[in-house]
Each structure stands twice: as C-alpha cells, then as structure tokens.
Design an enzyme around this catalytic site. Structure first.
Site, PDB file in Angstrom:
ATOM      1  N   PRO A   1       0.804  -1.221   0.000  1.00 59.28           N
ATOM      2  CA  PRO A   1       0.000   0.000   0.000  1.00 59.28           C
ATOM      3  C   PRO A   1       0.843   1.281   0.000  1.00 59.28           C
ATOM      4  O   PRO A   1       1.575   1.558   0.939  1.00 59.28           O
ATOM      5  CB  PRO A   1      -0.823  -0.118   1.275  1.00 59.28           C
ATOM      6  N   GLU A   2       0.762   2.013  -1.074  1.00 58.52           N
ATOM      7  CA  GLU A   2       1.371   3.341  -1.182  1.00 58.52           C
ATOM      8  C   GLU A   2       0.215   4.339  -1.273  1.00 58.52           C
ATOM      9  O   GLU A   2      -0.925   3.975  -1.012  1.00 58.52           O
ATOM     10  CB  GLU A   2       2.273   3.399  -2.430  1.00 58.52           C
TER      11      GLU A   2
ATOM     12  N   LYS B   1       1.194   7.462   3.617  1.00 61.87           N
ATOM     13  CA  LYS B   1       0.673   6.095   3.571  1.00 61.87           C
ATOM     14  C   LYS B   1      -0.104   5.748   4.837  1.00 61.87           C
ATOM     15  O   LYS B   1      -0.407   4.581   5.079  1.00 61.87           O
ATOM     16  CB  LYS B   1       1.835   5.105   3.409  1.00 61.87           C
TER      17      LYS B   1
ATOM     18  N   ARG C   1      16.771  -2.320  -2.514  1.00 59.71           N
ATOM     19  CA  ARG C   1      15.430  -2.582  -3.050  1.00 59.71           C
ATOM     20  C   ARG C   1      15.443  -2.767  -4.559  1.00 59.71           C
ATOM     21  O   ARG C   1      16.223  -2.138  -5.273  1.00 59.71           O
ATOM     22  CB  ARG C   1      14.486  -1.431  -2.713  1.00 59.71           C
TER      23      ARG C   1
END
Length: 274
Positions: free
Chosen positions: A2-3, A54, A264
DNA sequence: AGGGGTACCTGCGGGC
DNA sequence: TGCCCGCAGGTACCCC
C-alpha cells in the site's frame, strides 16, 4: 504494497461504508500490532476518515484517532451485513485485529506483521504525521520544492522519492514508474537533475499516482493489497517498468533491467531513461 | 548530521 | 518428495 493510491482507495471505500457507524468491540489477536487502549475506541462513533502519506486516520467521536500503517502487507477488509463478502474467508490466519462495528466487521490482516494500528489523541496524530513531507497532490508540491530537496543530499534520485519526510506516499512501485515516465535513471544523483528534468519528474509523479488511483491501486501477484471490499486493484496491469524486468519496454522494446538501489528492487529501461 | 547497515516476519523459489 | 537457505520489502533504530 500500500502506497498513496492504495491507501487513498482504502480511505474512499471506508468513507462510504463505516463513517457514522459505532465501534462496538475490538478483538486484538496480535498485541504488537495494536498500540493503545481498547476502551478509547469501543463505544465511539467513526466521524471521519483521512489519509496522510501512507497513513490512514480514522477519527472517533471522543477526539481519539486510529492511525493505521499498512507497511508491506496490511489490509483492511469490510464485511457488511447482510451483504455477503465476496472475498476470502474471515477471519483469516493473517487477521490480527477485528473491529465490531454496527452493521458489520472490519478485519485488519497483515501477513508480514510489520503494520501497526495506534490509538492517539491530536498530539499523537501531530507527532506521527508531522514528520511527513509534502503530499504529491498538494499545491506546495512544486518544482522549486523538489529542486530544494534534491540539491541537499548526495543520493540516487529514487531513494529521495521514497523518503517519507520529504515527499509523503511514494513507495517502490510508483517511484520506479515515475522515473520511467520522466525518462530519468533511478541511479542518478538527485542534485544532477536539470530544471527541465525536475519539472518532468514532478508531472510524472502526479501522473502515475493519479493513474494508480484511477485503477484502485496495485494488486500484483505477490502483493497483499486488496480493497476493503475484497476486490483487487488494477494498476498492476499498467506497470511501466515495475516488476517488468526481462520484458520489453512499452515505449522502445528494449529489455527492462533490474538492479538494486538501497537494497530494493529497481526497474528501468536502459534506453528510455538517462 | 547524514548515511549505511540491520532487524522485524512470512511465504516462496531454487538447489539438492 | 521435502527440507534448508536466501531473498523480498517499509520503516525504525543503531552505529559511525
């Protein structure tokens, strides 16, 4: 994960389903994910629901607030009555908090258990939200602001985009796609960006976030995000480069590459991004 | 102070 | 087959 678009989608969905309703009980099945007093929540009415970065904020009639961070795999699922829930069996083994609400139940699921729910007063809200940077949909999100934050540090541009205290709400998916949309290599030092690139990037960020929102967020195969209704988002069908390594660039056909920045996964088109 | 490394946690894919 | 290991990922926290 979830962003901004995913949390905004959750917010809008819950605004329709639970605002004005009373919370009649809470079951906390995993204590570390619920910080605060249950008695500050039980018996209170939900007055409004907002988002900052967020973080989802559920305001209660006693002035307290539920702040929720979904981190990698948090979900909020609303099972209203008498409409049957068209999704998974609940509670699931990943269900860690259950809110009993007049007219239904709200399930907080979190596979990775990194997410949190905090019960806080206004000072607590300020403390949590005050450290966040500018919202990309805000009028203060200007090229001048970006120029200022980009010039301050010596880091790859992608890392800066994901720093919540600078810009709130961008995570790995939208950072990757925005940089592709702007034609900028994720590895570029932020201070090396020219004015026209910064302007392009600003527009690209807004564009991909708006698109994420339009499609109800991203529910890729390995992502936990789904809407409170149990429906999947559709933005993953419109990924520009995110998780598209080995596939062809949608613009030029070159094979999309994957590297690591700050540990990442980072995706880019070697031809379209400079 | 700012930047780098690590822990948190679980499921999954690869190797044997 | 099934087990073990390494990896993924947002953020807080520690250390230099």
């Amino acid at each position: 994960m979830p962003e901004l678009p995913e949390v905004e989608t959750i917010k809008r969905s819950l605004q329709k389903s639970v605002v004005g309703k009373k919370i009649t009980g809470i079951e906390v099945l995993l204590a570390k994910q619920f910080q605060g007093k249950k008695e500050d929540v039980v018996g209170e009415k939900i007055t409004s629901i907002d988002r900052r970065g967020k973080i989802l904020k559920i305001s209660l009639s006693n002035g307290k607030n539920l702040l929720i961070h979904f981190k990698l795999s948090g979900q909020l699922l609303w099972v209203g009555h008498p409409i049957p829930f068209a999704g998974i069996e609940l509670p699931a083994k990943t269900t860690h908090v259950i809110f009993d609400i007049n007219g239904g139940r709200l399930f907080f699921n979190d596979l990775r258990q990194f997410g949190w729910i905090k019960v806080v007063d206004e000072a607590g809200v300020a403390k949590e939200i005050g450290k966040l940077g500018i919202e990309p949909f805000d009028k203060e999100f200007t090229a001048d602001y970006l120029k200022q934050i980009f010039s301050k540090t010596a880091k790859p541009i992608k890392l800066i985009l994901m720093e919540q205290e600078k810009i709130a709400g961008i995570g790995n998916i939208y950072a990757n796609d925005a940089l592709f949309e702007a034609g900028i290599m994720p590895t570029r030092q932020s201070k090396s960006l020219k004015d026209d690139e910064i302007d392009k990037l600003r527009k690209a960020i807004i564009k991909v976030l708006e698109e994420g929102l339009k499609y109800g967020g991203s529910s890729a195969a390995d992502e936990a995000y789904i809407k409170p209704s149990g429906e999947r988002g559709e933005y993953q069908k419109h990924f520009r480069v995110y998780q598209r390594d080995g596939q062809k660039c949608l613009k030029c056909g070159t094979t999309i590459k994957r590297i690591k920045i700050g540990g990442r996964g980072t995706f880019y088109c070697p031809d379209c991004q400079k």
